[in-house]
Scaffold this active site. Sequence first.
Site, mmCIF file in Angstrom:
data_model
loop_
_atom_site.group_PDB
_atom_site.id
_atom_site.type_symbol
_atom_site.label_atom_id
_atom_site.label_comp_id
_atom_site.label_asym_id
_atom_site.label_seq_id
_atom_site.Cartn_x
_atom_site.Cartn_y
_atom_site.Cartn_z
ATOM 1 N N CYS A 46 46.299 50.716 67.075
ATOM 2 C CA CYS A 46 45.810 49.930 66.060
ATOM 3 C C CYS A 46 45.927 50.567 64.618
ATOM 4 O O CYS A 46 45.474 50.290 63.811
ATOM 5 C CB CYS A 46 44.197 49.632 66.309
ATOM 6 S SG CYS A 46 43.247 51.047 66.503
ATOM 7 N N HIS A 104 30.740 33.476 29.579
ATOM 8 C CA HIS A 104 30.224 32.528 30.311
ATOM 9 C C HIS A 104 31.559 31.717 30.936
ATOM 10 O O HIS A 104 31.585 31.065 32.143
ATOM 11 C CB HIS A 104 29.676 31.373 29.184
ATOM 12 C CG HIS A 104 29.303 30.236 29.463
ATOM 13 N ND1 HIS A 104 30.001 29.140 29.531
ATOM 14 C CD2 HIS A 104 28.207 29.576 30.232
ATOM 15 C CE1 HIS A 104 29.428 27.926 30.111
ATOM 16 N NE2 HIS A 104 28.299 28.326 30.462
ATOM 17 N N GLU A 128 41.840 58.885 69.672
ATOM 18 C CA GLU A 128 42.236 59.426 68.548
ATOM 19 C C GLU A 128 41.997 60.876 68.421
ATOM 20 O O GLU A 128 41.824 61.513 67.373
ATOM 21 C CB GLU A 128 41.303 58.600 67.434
ATOM 22 C CG GLU A 128 40.039 58.468 67.869
ATOM 23 C CD GLU A 128 38.891 57.480 66.999
ATOM 24 O OE1 GLU A 128 39.591 57.259 65.964
ATOM 25 O OE2 GLU A 128 38.047 56.894 67.379
ATOM 26 N N ARG A 166 36.605 45.496 63.096
ATOM 27 C CA ARG A 166 35.897 46.670 62.621
ATOM 28 C C ARG A 166 34.403 46.176 62.153
ATOM 29 O O ARG A 166 34.016 45.341 61.136
ATOM 30 C CB ARG A 166 36.489 47.142 61.261
ATOM 31 C CG ARG A 166 37.940 47.757 61.157
ATOM 32 C CD ARG A 166 38.465 48.073 60.273
ATOM 33 N NE ARG A 166 39.709 48.651 60.217
ATOM 34 C CZ ARG A 166 40.843 47.905 60.011
ATOM 35 N NH1 ARG A 166 40.786 46.634 59.807
ATOM 36 N NH2 ARG A 166 42.223 48.216 60.033
ATOM 37 N N GLY A 174 44.263 55.461 67.938
ATOM 38 C CA GLY A 174 44.031 55.261 66.547
ATOM 39 C C GLY A 174 44.912 56.289 65.716
ATOM 40 O O GLY A 174 44.428 57.543 65.767
ATOM 41 N N SER A 175 46.075 55.961 65.457
ATOM 42 C CA SER A 175 46.960 56.846 65.190
ATOM 43 C C SER A 175 46.816 57.563 63.855
ATOM 44 O O SER A 175 47.079 58.786 63.576
ATOM 45 C CB SER A 175 48.506 56.179 65.034
ATOM 46 O OG SER A 175 48.359 55.077 63.905
ATOM 47 N N ASN A 176 45.737 57.189 63.011
ATOM 48 C CA ASN A 176 45.553 57.891 61.834
ATOM 49 C C ASN A 176 44.893 59.024 62.040
ATOM 50 O O ASN A 176 45.068 60.337 61.616
ATOM 51 C CB ASN A 176 44.846 57.217 60.842
ATOM 52 C CG ASN A 176 45.654 55.810 60.220
ATOM 53 O OD1 ASN A 176 46.665 55.880 60.070
ATOM 54 N ND2 ASN A 176 44.969 54.658 59.825
ATOM 55 N N ASP A 177 43.667 59.075 62.806
ATOM 56 C CA ASP A 177 42.767 60.262 63.255
ATOM 57 C C ASP A 177 43.609 61.138 64.238
ATOM 58 O O ASP A 177 43.796 62.280 64.314
ATOM 59 C CB ASP A 177 41.410 59.826 63.905
ATOM 60 C CG ASP A 177 40.485 59.496 62.697
ATOM 61 O OD1 ASP A 177 40.694 59.929 61.607
ATOM 62 O OD2 ASP A 177 39.473 59.212 62.866
ATOM 63 N N ARG A 202 35.375 47.041 67.993
ATOM 64 C CA ARG A 202 34.891 48.459 67.726
ATOM 65 C C ARG A 202 33.534 48.629 67.243
ATOM 66 O O ARG A 202 33.123 48.130 66.334
ATOM 67 C CB ARG A 202 36.008 49.086 66.943
ATOM 68 C CG ARG A 202 35.808 50.633 66.911
ATOM 69 C CD ARG A 202 36.725 51.713 65.919
ATOM 70 N NE ARG A 202 36.437 51.119 64.280
ATOM 71 C CZ ARG A 202 37.135 51.413 63.411
ATOM 72 N NH1 ARG A 202 38.324 52.400 63.778
ATOM 73 N NH2 ARG A 202 36.897 51.335 62.324
#
Length: 791
Positions: free
Chosen positions: A730, A412, A659, A510, A680-683, A558
């Site tokens: 990004c 509570h 990407e 996003r 999109g540097s990750n992909d 996006r």
Amino acid sequence: MEKEKAFLLWFDQLERKDVAIAGGKSSSLGELTSHVDVPVPYGFATTACAYRYFFEKTGLYEKIKALIAGLDVDNSAQLREVCAKVRQAIMDEEMPQDLQDLIAQAYKELGEKVGQADPFVAVRSSATAEDLPDASFAGQQDTYLNVKGAETIVAKVKECYASCFTDRAVYYREKQGFDHLDVALSAAVQMMVFSKAAGVMFTVNVATGDDKNILIEGAWGLGEYVVQGTVTPDNYTVNKATCEIVEKNVNAQDIKLIRKADGDCEEVVVPLDEQNEQKLTDEQIKQLAECAKKIEAHYGCYMDMEWGVDERDNKVYILQARPETVWSRRNKENGAPKEEKKVTTDRKVIVKGLPASPGNVAGRVHVILDPSHIDEFKEGEILVTEMTAPDWVPAMKKAKAIVTDSGGMTCHASIVSRELGIPCIVGTKSRGEAATTTIPDGTDVTIDATHGVVYEGIIEEPKAEQPAQQVVAAAEYFPPTGTKIYMNLGDPELAEKYATLPCDGIGLMREEFIWTTYIHEHPLYLIKIGQPEKVVDQLAEGIRQVCQAMAPRPVTMRFSDFKSSEYRDLKGGDEFEPNEPSALLGWRGASRYYDPKYIEAFKLECMAVRKVREEFGLKNLNVMIPFCRNVEECEKVTKIMADCGLSRGKDFKVWLMAEIPSNIILADQFNKFVDGYSIGSNDLTMLVLGCDRDNDTVSHIYDERNLAVRRAIRHLIEVAHKDGKTVSICGQAPSVYPEFCEFLIKSGIDSMSVNPDTVKFTKKLAAQIEQRIMMDALTGKGRQEVEDLNW
């Protein structure tokens, strides 16, 4: 008989839309029974119509109106006296015989349906305005456990009616603007679970708002001691996506509340060999998590649930479920954790506990051990007590912070503190010392409820000393940069907070966050059930918040980039989503937008963008197409957008996520259909190196700084610039690796979009790099590139 006129309804006759008929608790039990595949003890509910019939027949409305006239709910003594008189007036009246007979007959039928004569039941109060997203009446009326016999059930229903006028219920209604005589009460009569363990669970972390995990709390015996904070329960954290147990904290428990064989309940000592045992098996924890996921998916919002494990068959039951009221509102201004502060060595820790409601405050302690002393509590004091109960709410509202000996993250004190936005630490006894015996009454303390620590004295942050004549208030300076520094953003609620950062706009908004936080349902499912406007309106509202906060700076949103596995998690998604062995490389991004199976959903996204730009007049909104595998896809998608009224122009830009290697190799052809790129540097790193970015086995290979990746990026910048297109990035690499940021700027990148916490750092870093480049050009003595970065 129509539902609205019925005095009594079975659970499978009720749905969640029937709150006005049977209250939040009863209607939710009906919804779970009728529409969700989770185990719920069966039962029936008296209705609001029955409640009003009782009050009208007995003349109670007039009596109560006279009693509460002129009531000042902030006067605790008067509140207690008046509410007691109202409850006594209700108990003094005899329930109409026809209503008594109806309840008795239903109780008999319930026994026949479950194959038990005179079964044990729980009688739960259910107010007609409770458990709404903006009105949490939970716990303000009474529940009676382990009762049996028709006469007893009838008596308990009347006691439920009287509990509509407890001190805490009257206080809450008054403060929330509800008319006391408009609210009615239903009594849910539900088969009793003989709980050997019970507790609560949430589909959102109630302290932080993180919705990636499910939080489960459990203790031995009936769940009332968990809700009341009498015991400190075990707490288990379960990953919502995988149902894997992330963390387990097992706490010692020396007492428990159990049912007596002949009715009613009693407190007993937990056997020594059980006191330190885990209350649930791992399998039961996962079963509960699965139930929680189903319930959240069905309701489409964060959920607060109670559960029990029956000692007779070890079966897990869901006892009730209601929308979680704090984080569903996303009231993050009041509820968000404050920025962490480092603990220095000269701070003296008094006690530690669970950080139930975050915040940092300092003040004077008022220790209260007996509820009769609540009236002595003053505005702005820090409440220290063994535990709180609903009756304590008037005092809690006055508190600067709350610290308790017992309780867990869902007791509570925890729930109410979060709703009120008051810092709160609970369960100090389980973390070493009980606060009530360790913190002297009347002393000054500093509360760090973000980390669950109480310090001795009023702690002030150290300040640099300056002579009075030299004190200067100077704003933080950020040099202008030729490279624009944009910001990545997911949660629209944070746009206002971050709008003051020295960024040039939003480089990546996003859209997925709006789906998982606000909409919860698959777009094709909403189209199927005739509610496509929900997609348009809620997307537009989320986008509007960001564009309005950032205006006139540009915002690039996006379009949805869920994988099929993520879309399937949305309500109704199973019907429309394929089961893909590798969703990361499957039906995502642009390939969805023109597909006949999805195109109507994509058009709704376009309509939302158009609504923001045209109806709301926010022309700073641009869009980005993710995961576009070939030029033909890009052409198809931009044509659909144009058909929806979104044509590229001077004040509307269409960007492409770069990407996939094909985006780089064919940039000269993609240039025809877009205004620029965002890397999109990750992909991109994953696909250039053929390295699954989610696979720990090969994670040592994954590196954005790899020469192959850098050559690809420089080539894209050169080809894009030849046709007057802009290039951004990004990913996180520029803010993590200064040398990568230098490479990008030397390569001529137009902008970089980074997370909010690194905007200031990246802005200053970019300025330094640009100045260094100018100095090198001036002196002719700059460092030479040691690697060949040409394609």
